[in-house]
Write a protein that holds these residues in place. Structure first.
Motif, PDB file in Angstrom:
ATOM      1  N   SER A 132      36.939  47.617  49.719  1.00 56.60           N
ATOM      2  CA  SER A 132      36.908  48.976  49.182  1.00 56.60           C
ATOM      3  C   SER A 132      36.509  48.917  47.715  1.00 56.60           C
ATOM      4  CB  SER A 132      38.284  49.626  49.315  1.00 56.60           C
ATOM      5  OG  SER A 132      39.227  48.947  48.488  1.00 56.60           O
ATOM      6  N   ALA A 133      36.215  50.071  47.128  1.00 55.31           N
ATOM      7  CA  ALA A 133      35.839  50.116  45.715  1.00 55.31           C
ATOM      8  C   ALA A 133      36.968  49.595  44.839  1.00 55.31           C
ATOM      9  CB  ALA A 133      35.467  51.543  45.316  1.00 55.31           C
ATOM     10  N   ALA A 134      38.232  49.963  45.179  1.00 50.21           N
ATOM     11  CA  ALA A 134      39.379  49.515  44.384  1.00 50.21           C
ATOM     12  C   ALA A 134      39.553  48.006  44.471  1.00 50.21           C
ATOM     13  CB  ALA A 134      40.653  50.226  44.846  1.00 50.21           C
ATOM     14  N   ASP A 135      39.429  47.461  45.679  1.00 48.14           N
ATOM     15  CA  ASP A 135      39.575  46.011  45.832  1.00 48.14           C
ATOM     16  C   ASP A 135      38.421  45.271  45.161  1.00 48.14           C
ATOM     17  OD1 ASP A 135      41.938  46.238  47.212  1.00 48.14           O
ATOM     18  OD2 ASP A 135      40.998  46.192  49.195  1.00 48.14           O
ATOM     19  N   ALA A 136      37.236  45.847  45.226  1.00 50.19           N
ATOM     20  CA  ALA A 136      36.098  45.236  44.536  1.00 50.19           C
ATOM     21  C   ALA A 136      36.340  45.216  43.030  1.00 50.19           C
ATOM     22  CB  ALA A 136      34.815  46.002  44.864  1.00 50.19           C
ATOM     23  N   ALA A 137      36.860  46.318  42.496  1.00 48.71           N
ATOM     24  CA  ALA A 137      37.173  46.384  41.066  1.00 48.71           C
ATOM     25  C   ALA A 137      38.220  45.353  40.684  1.00 48.71           C
ATOM     26  CB  ALA A 137      37.650  47.790  40.695  1.00 48.71           C
ATOM     27  N   HIS A 138      39.242  45.231  41.532  1.00 53.12           N
ATOM     28  CA  HIS A 138      40.294  44.247  41.278  1.00 53.12           C
ATOM     29  C   HIS A 138      39.713  42.832  41.291  1.00 53.12           C
ATOM     30  CE1 HIS A 138      44.264  42.479  41.185  1.00 53.12           C
ATOM     31  NE2 HIS A 138      44.027  41.820  42.315  1.00 53.12           N
ATOM     32  N   GLY A 139      38.799  42.564  42.222  1.00 55.41           N
ATOM     33  CA  GLY A 139      38.167  41.253  42.285  1.00 55.41           C
ATOM     34  C   GLY A 139      37.335  40.953  41.058  1.00 55.41           C
ATOM     35  N   VAL A 140      36.575  41.942  40.574  1.00 57.91           N
ATOM     36  CA  VAL A 140      35.764  41.762  39.368  1.00 57.91           C
ATOM     37  C   VAL A 140      36.651  41.415  38.178  1.00 57.91           C
ATOM     38  CG1 VAL A 140      34.289  42.941  37.694  1.00 57.91           C
ATOM     39  CG2 VAL A 140      33.868  43.214  40.149  1.00 57.91           C
ATOM     40  N   SER A 141      37.744  42.177  38.004  1.00 53.78           N
ATOM     41  CA  SER A 141      38.648  41.921  36.884  1.00 53.78           C
ATOM     42  C   SER A 141      39.292  40.543  36.988  1.00 53.78           C
ATOM     43  CB  SER A 141      39.736  43.000  36.827  1.00 53.78           C
ATOM     44  OG  SER A 141      39.184  44.248  36.482  1.00 53.78           O
ATOM     45  N   THR A 142      39.717  40.185  38.194  1.00 55.97           N
ATOM     46  CA  THR A 142      40.374  38.892  38.383  1.00 55.97           C
ATOM     47  C   THR A 142      39.457  37.741  37.990  1.00 55.97           C
ATOM     48  OG1 THR A 142      41.755  39.759  40.170  1.00 55.97           O
ATOM     49  CG2 THR A 142      41.463  37.372  40.075  1.00 55.97           C
ATOM     50  N   ILE A 143      38.208  37.815  38.416  1.00 55.19           N
ATOM     51  CA  ILE A 143      37.289  36.710  38.136  1.00 55.19           C
ATOM     52  C   ILE A 143      36.908  36.664  36.660  1.00 55.19           C
ATOM     53  CG2 ILE A 143      34.941  35.886  38.555  1.00 55.19           C
ATOM     54  CD1 ILE A 143      35.323  36.627  41.470  1.00 55.19           C
ATOM     55  N   VAL A 144      36.619  37.807  36.058  1.00 60.90           N
ATOM     56  CA  VAL A 144      36.214  37.769  34.653  1.00 60.90           C
ATOM     57  C   VAL A 144      37.381  37.333  33.770  1.00 60.90           C
ATOM     58  CG1 VAL A 144      36.742  40.172  33.975  1.00 60.90           C
ATOM     59  CG2 VAL A 144      34.829  38.957  32.911  1.00 60.90           C
ATOM     60  N   ASP A 145      38.606  37.742  34.115  1.00 60.62           N
ATOM     61  CA  ASP A 145      39.768  37.308  33.333  1.00 60.62           C
ATOM     62  C   ASP A 145      40.003  35.807  33.491  1.00 60.62           C
ATOM     63  OD1 ASP A 145      40.207  39.896  32.448  1.00 60.62           O
ATOM     64  OD2 ASP A 145      41.583  40.379  34.078  1.00 60.62           O
ATOM     65  N   GLU A 146      39.824  35.295  34.697  1.00 62.43           N
ATOM     66  CA  GLU A 146      39.982  33.855  34.908  1.00 62.43           C
ATOM     67  C   GLU A 146      38.873  33.079  34.199  1.00 62.43           C
ATOM     68  OE1 GLU A 146      41.165  30.186  35.755  1.00 62.43           O
ATOM     69  OE2 GLU A 146      42.353  32.028  35.999  1.00 62.43           O
ATOM     70  N   ASN A 147      37.665  33.607  34.173  1.00 59.65           N
ATOM     71  CA  ASN A 147      36.579  32.940  33.442  1.00 59.65           C
ATOM     72  C   ASN A 147      36.926  32.793  31.968  1.00 59.65           C
ATOM     73  OD1 ASN A 147      35.033  32.748  35.743  1.00 59.65           O
ATOM     74  ND2 ASN A 147      33.698  34.469  35.251  1.00 59.65           N
TER      75      ASN A 147
END
Length: 696
Positions: free
Chosen positions: A419-434
């Motif tokens: 979903s759009a919300a889960d996609a947003a959560h995934g984007v944030s998770t990866i950029v924060d981990e980077n």
């Protein structure tokens, strides 16, 4: 109003502008979109805005400091001049040979660093100096005519001259420049003894090439920038921020534009160091996240970590040796393509990737409704409810939440079945981990521990991502300073006018010619003071001297401070003791009986920095009252929750609140995660403290 000072920081996405009065109090700040085709136009728009807010006029401006990422971007994006090189006969292939090693030994698909000058544009000339600066063979003047024809044939716009041992004696480089200038008056010429007067030919040539590559473009830009503001009515000189954390004149910047690389992020490190002194935090991690990149810097004992070289445009993002080495004094930090405008995409293996490509200011994130369609980090933050559309960017940018969600759905959600919300959560998770991974790697390379440090977060997106990055970095305390959205520009106003010179002069410690060495330092002092006095005609100047010392046969040196005066015979034993103590600290033990030698000597001349008093803490505390609420996607639980909304301008020293919460101000938003509490100290800084009780 008189005695006003301006600071302008041109970033890849936004241009930050700050106006302060004679006491250092901030009168007005603003963020305006960067205008890539004509950056000075965006800067002029920002200055007009802050002057209108403060009701100031040009006659009251007595100081102007400017920093920019344009030099960095020109090198990364390969938008510089056509450059040729001239080296000593027999050394044509310095760039091709490099360090004589592969940065990734077993990578069969290894991509070599792009060093800007193909072999067909590398030329040589006869003549030779030895390492002591003595002429072995005179410069071959008769060969200059051939060089002129070769430069014309390859349409060279600039040339980097790097003759053997020019750091010890620049006479041949100066002769060659005079001869070429007479024949080709429009040719831009960079000399290695001016750009990087140090031993190690490959690094020196790379630095000179980089300087020549951006020199024509930066000279035009600096002239245009200065002319536009003078036409508006500015009468004071404009000083440029340097990569080393100081300021220099426009004339020096046009001659040595390589010193402007990373000048914007350097201002942020200066700000973090000053705040560290105010809050008495001796170990700090500076976290600066803007629209295009994120920068992390280690600060110890209120001084940013420094280096003498760094790499530009690495072919492999985190692997040393995969970029172009540049040897100049610089504040050491790690920078990655992780900003609000960083674009998210799914690669051919079905992996979600963030950056380093950025949407920039034009068209910007999809939510900006300026034609952008690719999902970005800012779109993900908006879709998670972490940004209030009505107050984003001082309310001057229209934010369309539906456009952000649509971009996330098509760019990330559909390929991954989210979903759009889960996609947003995934984007944030990866950029924060980077970003957290970059910080952890930087700390390990420096032999430091992030867990004990206080994070000082700023930049347009730093406060929004600080708690999420801190959790992954095992950092428990975060400070959000005042006006964090324009933090680097504020740092410009705290930086001294300074100039640093590092020059090679080989000597053995037991055979130092002190009279000769003191004359060597006197010449460097005269050169550095001339640059500093051009920007600061009055006031006391500070001189800091250093030696780069090693054991005989070693390839790298340790930085050792020297007395800020002429050296005496009794300083030799003190220098030996200081070197052995530092060597023992870094490598557990000194090596007895080894000859000690010194390759480089450094001098830093600067104006005196303002002495800061420690932060006074409030005597009482009280719970802050929210001004509203927003539904956000909680990154800890993965569910939607109601977060309290606070206006930062209404918070007072002693106020505290619990997460999840959003603290909104004109140029950024501070996200207080569920496992953090926020407190306001005596200087109106926001302290975010992590609660680990759920982990026990």
């Amino acid at each position: 109003m008189t005695g006003l000072r301006l600071a302008v920081d041109i970033g890849g996405t936004f241009t930050d502008t700050v106006l302060v009065d004679g006491t250092g109090k901030i009168c007005a700040t603003t963020k305006t979109p960067t205008t890539p085709d004509h950056p000075s136009l965006g800067a002029l728009d920002g200055v007009r805005r802050v002057m209108m807010q403060a009701r100031a006029d040009w006659g009251g401006i007595t100081g102007f400091i400017h920093g920019t990422t344009l030099a960095t971007n020109a090198l990364i994006e390969r938008r510089g001049a056509r450059v040729a090189t001239i080296t000593t006969e027999g050394f044509r292939d310095i760039l091709e040979i490099g360090y004589e090693r592969r940065y990734s030994q077993y990578d069969i698909n290894l991509v070599k660093p792009n060093l800007l000058v193909p072999r067909s544009q590398a030329f040589t000339i006869g003549g030779r100096m030895n390492a002591q600066g003595q002429e072995i063979e005179p410069l071959d003047h008769a060969d200059v005519a051939r060089l002129v024809q070769a430069l014309q044939a390859c349409d060279a716009q600039a040339v980097a001259i790097c003759l053997l041992h020019a750091y010890a004696n620049p006479d041949h480089e100066l002769q060659l420049k005079e001869l070429l200038s007479a024949a080709l008056p429009d040719l831009v010429i960079s000399l290695s003894h001016e750009v990087s007067p140090e031993a190690r030919e490959f690094d020196r040539l790379c630095t000179t090439v980089a300087n020549a590559y951006i020199q024509p473009q930066m000279a035009r830009y600096l002239h245009d920038f200065q002319s536009r503001f003078q036409a508006e009515g500015l009468r004071c000189p404009i000083l440029m921020m340097t990569a080393g954390g100081g300021m220099t004149t426009m004339e020096t910047a046009a001659r040595l534009p390589i010193r402007l690389v990373e000048s914007g992020p350097a201002g942020g490190a200066i700000l973090a160091a000053r705040i560290a002194a105010q809050i008495e935090a001796s170990e700090v991690l500076s976290f600066d996240m803007g629209g295009t990149t994120a920068k992390l810097c280690l600060i110890d004992e209120f001084r940013p970590q420094t280096a003498r070289k760094f790499e530009i445009a690495r072919a492999a993002r985190f692997i040393k040796g995969s970029g172009m080495p540049v040897r100049i004094p610089v504040i050491e930090m790690i920078e990655i393509g992780a900003g609000g405008g960083s674009i998210a995409h799914v690669d051919r293996l079905g992996r979600l990737q963030i950056g380093p490509e950025s949407a920039g200011s034009d068209p910007g994130p999809a939510a900006f409704a300026k034609g952008g369609t690719a999902p970005t980090v800012t779109d993900a933050d908006i879709a998670q409810g972490l940004i209030d559309p009505d107050r984003f960017a001082e309310g001057r940018l229209t934010i369309e939440t539906d456009a952000a969600e649509q971009a996330l759905t098509f760019g990330v959600g559909k390929p991954l079945g989210l979903s759009a919300a889960d996609a947003a959560h995934g984007v944030s998770t990866i950029v924060d981990e980077n970003m957290a991974a970059a910080g952890r790697m930087h700390a390990v390379e420096s032999g430091k521990d992030l867990g004990r440090r206080v994070m000082i977060a700023f930049g347009g997106n730093g406060p929004l991502h600080a708690t999420r990055v801190a959790r992954r970095s095992q950092v428990d305390r975060i400070v959000i300073p005042n006006d964090p959205g324009v933090g680097s520009a504020v740092g410009f106003l705290l930086a001294p006018v300074s100039f640093q010179i590092i020059r090679s002069r080989y000597a053995k410690l037991d055979h130092l010619d002190l009279d000769d060495l003191n004359q060597f330092f006197d010449a460097m002092i005269d050169e550095a003071q001339a640059v500093v006095r051009a920007g600061a005609p009055e006031g006391r100047l500070l001189c800091r001297r250093q030696a780069f010392v090693r054991y005989h046969g070693q390839g790298h040196e340790i930085e050792i401070p020297l007395p800020d005066r002429a050296l005496r015979s009794d300083d030799i034993s003190a220098l030996r003791q200081a070197f052995e103590a530092e060597y023992s600290r870094q490598f557990s033990r000194a090596v007895p009986g080894m000859q000690i030698e010194i390759l480089n000597w450094a001098l830093d001349v600067s104006t005196k920095a303002e002495v800061l008093s420690p932060q006074v803490q409030p005597e009482t505390s009280q719970r802050a009252v929210p001004v509203g609420h927003r539904h956000i996607l909680c990154e800890v639980s993965g569910s939607w929750r109601q977060a309290d909304l606070f206006d930062r301008s209404a918070l007072r020293p002693g106020d505290w609140l619990e997460g999840p919460a959003l603290i909104v101000e004109p140029q950024t938003t501070t996200f207080v995660s569920t496992d953090f509490t926020a407190q306001i100290d005596g200087g109106h800084n926001i302290w975010l403290i992590r609660d680990r009780k759920d982990e026990q």
